[in-house]
Design an enzyme around this catalytic site. Structure first.
Site, PDB file in Angstrom:
ATOM      1  N   TYR A 214       0.843  -1.201   0.000  1.00 17.16           N
ATOM      2  CA  TYR A 214       0.000   0.000   0.000  1.00 17.16           C
ATOM      3  C   TYR A 214       0.879   1.252   0.000  1.00 17.16           C
ATOM      4  CZ  TYR A 214      -3.402   3.480   1.589  1.00 17.16           C
ATOM      5  OH  TYR A 214      -4.191   4.603   1.690  1.00 17.16           O
ATOM      6  N   GLU A 215       1.920   1.268   0.848  1.00 16.15           N
ATOM      7  CA  GLU A 215       2.833   2.412   0.894  1.00 16.15           C
ATOM      8  C   GLU A 215       3.545   2.596  -0.435  1.00 16.15           C
ATOM      9  OE1 GLU A 215       3.912   1.943   5.671  1.00 16.15           O
ATOM     10  OE2 GLU A 215       5.377   1.451   4.128  1.00 16.15           O
ATOM     11  N   LEU A 216       3.986   1.478  -1.023  1.00 14.38           N
ATOM     12  CA  LEU A 216       4.698   1.555  -2.302  1.00 14.38           C
ATOM     13  C   LEU A 216       3.804   2.140  -3.384  1.00 14.38           C
ATOM     14  CD1 LEU A 216       7.141   0.949  -4.083  1.00 14.38           C
ATOM     15  CD2 LEU A 216       6.278  -1.383  -4.376  1.00 14.38           C
TER      16      LEU A 216
END
Length: 281
Positions: A214-216
């Site tokens: 999700y962060e990526l």
């Protein structure tokens, strides 16, 4: 020699007695004794000669044996000396190869760092200014958002965050930014929105966790929109590993932890911050 002396004495005594004998029979008896003693003298002398020859032969054998031993010892010393010299030369050659390899490795690392610096300069000079919101309750945005897998904290990430903060970098990391009861998704979105750069620690653990994905995705989106920059770090991964997991990231210039120490990575982050913040508005 004692037997010869005794026999000689007996022979002389018998000859003297024979000369003084009063009758032919007595003289004959003494002469017989003198002859017997003479034979004893000859026998003793023969034995002495044989003993002397035997002793001389054994002394000669002993001398040859001693020479053989001395020659063997000399050959062994020479062999040991040759082996030592051979080993010394081999060790010297190995040290020279190691020195040459280290020198070549240092040149390769210097060349790689020079290429990275040139790439950063090129990218910075061609970068359009990007806008980053100030962090909540702060007058300035964060310098870096650190995206990583929880399992990589102990062996790398915690040390990186600590060294970066000690160097004066403003870092968003989950341990200091997220507290009990916070919405993890909202905090991550807020951290991404309020950071100049998204540092992604790509590792085998990273690709196993949904939150890191999700962060990526958020960092890649901000990078594509010009609102931030994605900075990959390869931890226990090769370019082939990255290509298999995230092909779009394999072609990006990255800092591998196999080549760069934590201190060197922090130095690169400092240079990156100074270059890009100069063009941000």
């Amino acid at each position: 020699m004692k037997k010869v002396a005794t026999a000689t004495k007996n022979m002389n005594s018998a000859m003297s007695s024979a000369n003084r004998a009063s009758s032919p029979s007595s003289a004959k008896s003494y002469l017989s004794t003198a002859e017997r003693e003479s034979k004893n003298i000859d026998s003793a002398q023969d034995k002495s000669a044989r003993y002397s020859a035997d002793i001389a032969s054994k002394m000669s054998d002993l001398s040859r044996a001693q020479e053989h031993v001395l020659k063997g010892e000399e050959d062994e010393r020479k062999k040991t000396s040759d082996l030592y010299e051979k080993q010394r030369k081999a060790d010297e050659a190995a040290r020279k190869r190691l020195t040459d390899d280290n020198r070549a490795l240092s040149k390769d690392l210097a060349s790689l760092r020079a290429q990275l610096t040139a790439a950063i300069s090129t990218q910075a000079s061609s970068t359009q200014p990007f806008v980053v919101e100030n962090a909540e309750g702060r007058e300035t945005p964060y310098d870096f958002f650190i995206s990583h897998a929880w399992k990589d904290k102990e062996d790398f990430v915690n040390g990186l965050v600590s060294a970066a903060k000690e160097a004066g970098l403003d870092v968003w990391d989950d341990q200091s930014a997220i507290v009990w009861g916070d919405s993890i998704r909202q905090k991550i979105d807020d951290g991404l929105r309020r950071s100049f750069f998204g540092v992604v620690v790509l590792s085998p653990n990273f690709f196993e966790r949904p939150w890191t994905q999700y962060e990526l995705d958020g960092i890649v989106q901000r990078d594509l929109s010009g609102a931030g920059r994605l900075l990959p770090i390869w931890h226990r991964l090769t370019q082939d590993d990255v290509a298999a997991k995230a092909p779009s990231l394999a072609g990006r210039l990255a800092l591998p932890t196999s080549t760069y120490s934590t201190a060197q990575i922090v130095d690169e982050l400092l240079e990156m911050r100074d270059r890009f913040k100069a063009v941000a508005r």
